[in-house]
Structures are given as structure tokens and as C-alpha cells.
Design a protein around this motif. Sequence first.
Motif, PDB file in Angstrom:
ATOM      1  N   GLY A   1       0.794  -1.222   0.000  1.00  0.00           N
ATOM      2  CA  GLY A   1       0.000   0.000   0.000  1.00  0.00           C
ATOM      3  C   GLY A   1       0.823   1.267   0.000  1.00  0.00           C
ATOM      4  N   ALA A   2       2.161   1.136   0.028  1.00  0.00           N
ATOM      5  CA  ALA A   2       3.008   2.320   0.125  1.00  0.00           C
ATOM      6  C   ALA A   2       2.906   3.198  -1.110  1.00  0.00           C
ATOM      7  N   ASP A   3       2.846   2.572  -2.292  1.00  0.00           N
ATOM      8  CA  ASP A   3       2.847   3.360  -3.531  1.00  0.00           C
ATOM      9  C   ASP A   3       1.633   4.283  -3.627  1.00  0.00           C
ATOM     10  N   PHE A   4       0.445   3.763  -3.352  1.00  0.00           N
ATOM     11  CA  PHE A   4      -0.732   4.623  -3.510  1.00  0.00           C
ATOM     12  C   PHE A   4      -0.820   5.667  -2.408  1.00  0.00           C
ATOM     13  N   VAL A   5      -0.256   5.390  -1.217  1.00  0.00           N
ATOM     14  CA  VAL A   5      -0.231   6.408  -0.158  1.00  0.00           C
ATOM     15  C   VAL A   5       0.761   7.507  -0.522  1.00  0.00           C
ATOM     16  N   ARG A   6       1.906   7.123  -1.082  1.00  0.00           N
ATOM     17  CA  ARG A   6       2.886   8.130  -1.501  1.00  0.00           C
ATOM     18  C   ARG A   6       2.349   8.999  -2.623  1.00  0.00           C
ATOM     19  N   SER A   7       1.458   8.429  -3.435  1.00  0.00           N
ATOM     20  CA  SER A   7       0.907   9.204  -4.549  1.00  0.00           C
ATOM     21  C   SER A   7      -0.048  10.298  -4.082  1.00  0.00           C
ATOM     22  N   LYS A   8      -0.485  10.215  -2.851  1.00  0.00           N
ATOM     23  CA  LYS A   8      -1.376  11.245  -2.307  1.00  0.00           C
ATOM     24  C   LYS A   8      -0.545  12.444  -1.860  1.00  0.00           C
ATOM     25  N   PRO A   9      -1.008  13.664  -2.078  1.00  0.00           N
ATOM     26  CA  PRO A   9      -0.232  14.863  -1.691  1.00  0.00           C
ATOM     27  C   PRO A   9       0.113  14.904  -0.207  1.00  0.00           C
ATOM     28  N   ASP A  10      -0.762  14.392   0.636  1.00  0.00           N
ATOM     29  CA  ASP A  10      -0.537  14.483   2.080  1.00  0.00           C
ATOM     30  C   ASP A  10       0.057  13.218   2.682  1.00  0.00           C
ATOM     31  N   GLY A  11       0.297  12.199   1.889  1.00  0.00           N
ATOM     32  CA  GLY A  11       0.932  10.991   2.390  1.00  0.00           C
ATOM     33  C   GLY A  11       0.171  10.361   3.543  1.00  0.00           C
ATOM     34  N   LEU A  12       0.857  10.179   4.665  1.00  0.00           N
ATOM     35  CA  LEU A  12       0.225   9.567   5.841  1.00  0.00           C
ATOM     36  C   LEU A  12      -0.868  10.442   6.435  1.00  0.00           C
ATOM     37  N   ASP A  13      -0.869  11.710   6.106  1.00  0.00           N
ATOM     38  CA  ASP A  13      -1.891  12.623   6.615  1.00  0.00           C
ATOM     39  C   ASP A  13      -3.091  12.741   5.666  1.00  0.00           C
ATOM     40  N   THR A  14      -3.146  11.874   4.666  1.00  0.00           N
ATOM     41  CA  THR A  14      -4.303  11.861   3.767  1.00  0.00           C
ATOM     42  C   THR A  14      -5.569  11.545   4.551  1.00  0.00           C
ATOM     43  N   VAL A  15      -6.601  12.351   4.330  1.00  0.00           N
ATOM     44  CA  VAL A  15      -7.852  12.180   5.071  1.00  0.00           C
ATOM     45  C   VAL A  15      -8.661  11.031   4.466  1.00  0.00           C
ATOM     46  N   ILE A  16      -9.121  10.157   5.341  1.00  0.00           N
ATOM     47  CA  ILE A  16      -9.996   9.048   4.941  1.00  0.00           C
ATOM     48  C   ILE A  16     -11.412   9.393   5.371  1.00  0.00           C
ATOM     49  N   GLU A  17     -12.335   9.334   4.440  1.00  0.00           N
ATOM     50  CA  GLU A  17     -13.729   9.629   4.768  1.00  0.00           C
ATOM     51  C   GLU A  17     -14.347   8.468   5.545  1.00  0.00           C
ATOM     52  N   GLU A  18     -15.540   8.685   6.053  1.00  0.00           N
ATOM     53  CA  GLU A  18     -16.229   7.675   6.845  1.00  0.00           C
ATOM     54  C   GLU A  18     -16.308   6.351   6.094  1.00  0.00           C
ATOM     55  N   GLY A  19     -15.812   5.277   6.748  1.00  0.00           N
ATOM     56  CA  GLY A  19     -15.850   3.956   6.139  1.00  0.00           C
ATOM     57  C   GLY A  19     -14.905   3.796   4.966  1.00  0.00           C
ATOM     58  N   GLY A  20     -14.016   4.769   4.738  1.00  0.00           N
ATOM     59  CA  GLY A  20     -13.091   4.689   3.614  1.00  0.00           C
ATOM     60  C   GLY A  20     -13.764   4.837   2.267  1.00  0.00           C
ATOM     61  N   LYS A  21     -14.819   5.656   2.213  1.00  0.00           N
ATOM     62  CA  LYS A  21     -15.599   5.804   0.972  1.00  0.00           C
ATOM     63  C   LYS A  21     -14.806   6.442  -0.164  1.00  0.00           C
ATOM     64  N   ASN A  22     -13.707   7.129   0.155  1.00  0.00           N
ATOM     65  CA  ASN A  22     -12.911   7.754  -0.900  1.00  0.00           C
ATOM     66  C   ASN A  22     -11.760   6.858  -1.356  1.00  0.00           C
ATOM     67  N   LEU A  23     -11.810   5.564  -0.988  1.00  0.00           N
ATOM     68  CA  LEU A  23     -10.793   4.602  -1.402  1.00  0.00           C
ATOM     69  C   LEU A  23     -11.447   3.437  -2.124  1.00  0.00           C
ATOM     70  N   SER A  24     -10.669   2.784  -2.961  1.00  0.00           N
ATOM     71  CA  SER A  24     -11.174   1.581  -3.638  1.00  0.00           C
ATOM     72  C   SER A  24     -11.150   0.399  -2.669  1.00  0.00           C
ATOM     73  N   GLY A  25     -11.789  -0.702  -3.076  1.00  0.00           N
ATOM     74  CA  GLY A  25     -11.814  -1.883  -2.219  1.00  0.00           C
ATOM     75  C   GLY A  25     -10.430  -2.433  -1.963  1.00  0.00           C
ATOM     76  N   GLY A  26      -9.589  -2.470  -3.001  1.00  0.00           N
ATOM     77  CA  GLY A  26      -8.222  -2.963  -2.832  1.00  0.00           C
ATOM     78  C   GLY A  26      -7.388  -2.069  -1.941  1.00  0.00           C
ATOM     79  N   GLN A  27      -7.565  -0.754  -2.075  1.00  0.00           N
ATOM     80  CA  GLN A  27      -6.818   0.174  -1.221  1.00  0.00           C
ATOM     81  C   GLN A  27      -7.210   0.005   0.246  1.00  0.00           C
ATOM     82  N   LYS A  28      -8.499  -0.156   0.489  1.00  0.00           N
ATOM     83  CA  LYS A  28      -8.952  -0.353   1.863  1.00  0.00           C
ATOM     84  C   LYS A  28      -8.387  -1.644   2.443  1.00  0.00           C
ATOM     85  N   GLN A  29      -8.371  -2.714   1.645  1.00  0.00           N
ATOM     86  CA  GLN A  29      -7.829  -3.981   2.146  1.00  0.00           C
ATOM     87  C   GLN A  29      -6.347  -3.867   2.463  1.00  0.00           C
TER      88      GLN A  29
END
Length: 577
Positions: free
Chosen positions: A448-476
Motif C-alpha cells: 500500500g506504500a505506492d498509492f499512499v505516496r501518490s497522495k499529496p498528504d501521504g500519511l496525513d491523507t484524510v480518509i472519509e467515513e468507512g473509507g468511501k474515498n478509497l477503492s476496495g483494494g486500497q482499503k484492504q
Amino acid sequence: MKELYSCFNGYRKQFVLGPLFKLTEAILELMVPLLMADIIDVGIRNGDRSYVVTHGLFMLLLGAIGLGCAMICQYFAAVCAQGFGRSLRQKLFRHVFSLSQKEYGAIGTDSLITRLTSDVNQVQTGVNMFIRLAVRAPFLTVGSIVMALLIDWKIGLIFLISTPLIVAVLYVIMSRSVPYYTRIQKGQDRISRLAGENLEGVRVIRAFSRQESEVRTFDAAGDELARLTVYVGKISAALNPITSVIVNLAIVAIVWFGARFTDSGVLEQGQIIALVNYMTQTLLALIVLANIIVILTRAVASARRVAQVLEQKTSMEDVPQSAAAKEKAPSIEFSEVSFRYHSGGDEALEKISFSIEKGWTLGVIGGTGCGKTTLARLLAREYDVTSGSVKIDGTDVREYTLEDLHRKVGLVPQAAMLFSGTVRFNLKMGNENATDEALWQALETAQGADFVRSKPDGLDTVIEEGGKNLSGGQKQRLTIARALAKQPEILVLDDSASALDYATDAALRKALRQNTRGMTVVMISQRASTIKNADCILVLDDGRMCGFGTHAQLLDQCEVYREICRSQKLIREEDAQ
């Protein structure tokens, strides 16, 4: 209900002092009609202006003191009720987490939400109104009757006749409306359940074009709740007209007989006015009492629902201290384990026995409903076995504290669950002291490191309720990384790579072999390719163990496993013969 009393701790002073100040206000209020009678019978009759002025000022003073007492009571009531509500909500929320999955499932998520919100608010309102009015209303009613009897016992008989009639009306109306309040709360439970299910499954509903059907179901539930509420409202609405008729007839009787007694010199004109005032006070007090009864009735109904949860004891008792782990014992050992979810129901697992050593990888495979997830739940002690034992490091899981057990076992469930917040917040749930370096290492292993690094905020990327702004694979991948960041001794992956493509799945398995040395891994999967390189594989079929060994051994000895591999094109059909 006793469970609720402890929530008054720290607020008992306000609970006692509030009604005392309200009682003082009621006493002062009972003195006002007598002062008015004196002003009329003495001051006005004799034309004594100073008498009228001094007694009038005294009445104002009593009013000011009464207002002060009422404000102090209101303050104490607000502090006590809000504090009680906060303590009750915290206690209920904490208790819910102490329950096992068995009790949690029996009550239901939507019902628990209703009890944590609506029911607790009803109880809190009941406490507030009790402190403010529960003492004042009965005291004014009884006090008015006593004062009327002291003025003239014959006229006082009118009070003794009318007041029981009003109380009887209150009793009839309340006895008919009380049962409906519990039904109303259950109706709110259903509304919450339907709303939760539909909002959670909105994509499925749209995919099957079931919007109109679900709207009709929701409307029907809302209409039923409205019908019950309106019916109770109609019953309660009959209260004021009936009581007003009784009181007005009583006032007519007071004026009628009072006039005759005044003509005969038995009563003074001011005393008649005082008696009418006392009857009016009685009416107002009883109406307030009726409203209090309605509020308290709903509060009691809600309190019982909250108490039902608080009195619910968990079927999995936690031990005060963990037993010592045994050296050189198997990492995981199932001994004649059987389990059923409901008493009298079919067994989800039946006489399962196997053991694996520390650092091994165990693969678990089988058809849908064969008991794979149940096995993972027993290992994490979400449920207790019906018979047999589950041991970790040679010690029964029931002999570990739940905290120590969950520290040892990292479970990644089938349904990826993330919480609103940041990526860092979610990854650190199992280990608050994890460094960013450890989090990135967990993400690398979980692919999961690659897709987190691709986010501008990295580890501080905001996750919406239930991870609705992520795909199923990203959530897993994030849920796997969360379990790895916890650095458990045993990692259980319950079909948690089902949303990953084959390449990512293969990379994940390779990273787990390289980066989790010394960690025992349990991989539950529908894919034979995912678990074929495991140190040993457990094959389940309809809750029974039908094979245990390596991939090669099972191909040679287990028909069920051969059929799974053949159906997934892992072996040629002629090899499966």
C-alpha cells in the motif's frame, strides 16, 4: 435499573438541593393567596393604603425570593441532568464494548444507536423535569387542599372531591398511553435500522432498481411510528379539556357556596378569592403533574431499554490476569473444537483438531459457509468454543486477558473497515507508539506504500467515513498494514486480499514471507494459489476438517482439495483423477 443510579455520582448534591429550592418556591406560592385575602378583607375594606402597600411589597418580595429559588433549581437541574446524561452515555458506550459478539449481535447495532442517543436523551430529560417539577406539583396540590380546609372545611370538601376525580382522569389516560411509548421506541429502532441499511447499501439498491420498494418500506415504518405517536397524542390531548371541566365546575361550586357563606358571615370576600386561587393552583399543578408523568413515563420506558443493555452480561468473562505462555508449545492448537452460533442450531465447526509451530504459515481453504471465518473468530476469541479448546502458545485463549490476547493476535477481517481520520490515525490504532518508519514498513509489506505516496498528504491523507474515498483494494491493503503495524505474534488474514489482483496478491504473499519472519501467519482464502506455498494447509468442508498437510500431500490425499485446485485451473483435470 440499579445500574443507572451510579450515574448520579458527583451530582447527588444538585439532585437533592434542586427539589428543596423548588419546594421553597412552592411554600412561598401558597402564602400569596392568604396575603391577597388579607389585602382585600383588611386593607381595601378599611381603606388602609399603608396596609395594602406594605402587604403588596411583601408579596413582591415573596415573588422575588421564589424567582431566585426557581432559578437556582433550574441551574441545579441542568447541571445534574447533563452530568447524569453524560455519565450514562459513557457507561453505556463502555459497556457495549465489553459485550461479546454474541450479545452485540442479539441486541443489534441500530437498537444500540437508538439507546445511546434517543433513549439516553429521554432519560436525561426525565431527570431534569423530575428535579424541577416532581416535588413542586404534588406539594402545591396537597398544600392547596390543606389551605382550603384551614380556611373553611366545608368548602374544602369541594377540593377533596374534585382532586381525586382529576387524579383518576390522569391515571386512566396514563395507563392507556404508557404501553405505547415502548412501542414508539421500538419503532424508532426500526427506522434507524432501515435508514442504516439503505444508506450503507445505496449502491446495491440502485443497481437493482429497488429505490421505490425501499422508499415504500421506509414510508410504511414511518407511517406506523407516526400513527402510534398521534394515537398517544390524542389520548394525552384529552387530559387538559377533561381536567379543565372538572376544575371549572369546582370553581363554580366554590363561588356558589362561598357567596352563600359570605352572606351568612361565615366567610370573607378575600377568602373566596383565596379559595379560587387555590383551586386554580391545584389545576395548574395537576396539569404540570400530568405532563411530568408523560415525560417520566417515556423516560422510564427508555431507562428500562438502557438498563437492559447495562444488565446484559457478557458470555465471555475476562480473566484478571493472563496465564503464562508455555515455552516450546505450538503457536496455535485446536483440540476437538466444536462451535455453534445459537443454542440448538447447526454446528459451524465440528471437532476440529490441528496445531502449527511458531513462524509457520497456515493456509485455510474451503467452500462458502464451511467455517473459515468462524475459525478466525474463535482464534481472536470473538466467540468462545462450544466444546474443545483453542490454545495459543500452549495456553487456552480463555486464560488470557482480552487485552493480552488481542495484543498477540492481529486480525484482518473479510470486510475492510476504516475510520474517518487520516491514514496515520488508522494505521496507529493497534500501536499508538508506532513511528512513521514502522508505518511505511507496514505499508510496503501490505503493498500500500505506492498509492499512499501518490497522495499529496501521504500519511496525513484524510480518509472519509468507512473509507468511501478509497477503492476496495486500497482499503484492504490499509487494513493489512494496520494489523502489521501492530506487530502481532500471530497475523490472521481472513480472505482479506479478495479485492487484490493476482499480481498484487502474489507480491503481498512474497512480502509477508520476507518481512514477517518469526510471525505465525494464518491465511484464509478462496484462492488455492494464495495458500499453496503455506507450511501447512487446513481444508474445511461444511464445518468439518477433511484435510491437513502441505499442498503436495493434500493433492495426493484430499479429494475436496483436489477438486478446489482443479476448478481453479491450478492443476490439470487429468492430474485430479
